[in-house]
Design a protein around this motif. Structure first.
Motif, PDB file in Angstrom:
ATOM      1  N   SER A 118      -7.535   3.860  -9.377  1.00  0.00           N
ATOM      2  CA  SER A 118      -6.246   3.621 -10.293  1.00  0.00           C
ATOM      3  C   SER A 118      -6.779   3.344 -11.801  1.00  0.00           C
ATOM      4  N   THR A 137      -0.028  -4.868 -12.476  1.00  0.00           N
ATOM      5  CA  THR A 137       0.481  -3.692 -12.022  1.00  0.00           C
ATOM      6  C   THR A 137       1.815  -3.972 -11.099  1.00  0.00           C
ATOM      7  N   THR A 139       2.777  -1.040  -5.614  1.00  0.00           N
ATOM      8  CA  THR A 139       1.597   0.097  -5.739  1.00  0.00           C
ATOM      9  C   THR A 139       0.859  -0.086  -4.467  1.00  0.00           C
ATOM     10  N   ARG A 140       0.118   0.923  -4.368  1.00  0.00           N
ATOM     11  CA  ARG A 140      -0.970   0.871  -3.166  1.00  0.00           C
ATOM     12  C   ARG A 140      -2.127  -0.139  -3.658  1.00  0.00           C
TER      13      ARG A 140
END
Length: 149
Positions: free
Chosen positions: A33, A50, A54-55
């Protein structure tokens, strides 16, 4: 740190870049990312934010070990002789309370445009404690830097 010239290259590279590629893993699956970053001047801690959904946030909950890539490439032929890249290895932890406030102050000094984003309850704020850094210059010269805990 080793050679003073390499130390200067490393410090300039890490402290001048606003973005890094964050590598996390979920099981055997790697994931990369792009994140906005800020580092402490001693290069021992890095911060990023973040959204929680999110992953990368899910990956960090399972495995806090990360690698971050910072580089100064320009996508020109000269990169083959002039580009430098640093891979920072460490463990990430989500910050809260006073530690979050201190890290966030450094982060927002670098990224004031992210103040509203980081103020959201859906935003997680992480610190990476840097353990090692690999600096690659001229695509073949590799220096390794270790930081004691």
């Amino acid at each position: 740190m080793n050679d003073p010239a390499d130390s200067d290259i490393l410090r300039q590279l890490c402290l001048s870049q606003n973005l890094a590629v964050l590598a996390t893993a979920m099981g055997a699956d790697p994931y990369a990312s792009l994140v906005a970053v800020a580092l402490r001047p001693d290069l021992r801690q890095l911060y990023f934010a973040t959204p929680r959904a999110t992953r990368k946030c899910a990956n960090l909950a399972e495995n806090p070990q990360v690698a971050l890539l910072m580089d100064n490439r320009t996508n020109q032929v000269s990169d083959f002789s002039r580009a430098a890249a640093a891979t920072l290895i460490g463990a990430a932890d989500e910050l809260t309370g006073a530690e979050r406030d201190r890290g966030l102050a450094l982060y927002l000094a670098r990224h004031p445009h992210l103040a509203e984003f980081t103020a959201s309850p859906s935003c997680a704020f992480f610190r990476v404690r840097i353990e090692r850094i690999f600096l690659v210059t001229r695509f073949q010269s590799v220096m390794e830097y270790h930081f004691s805990p």
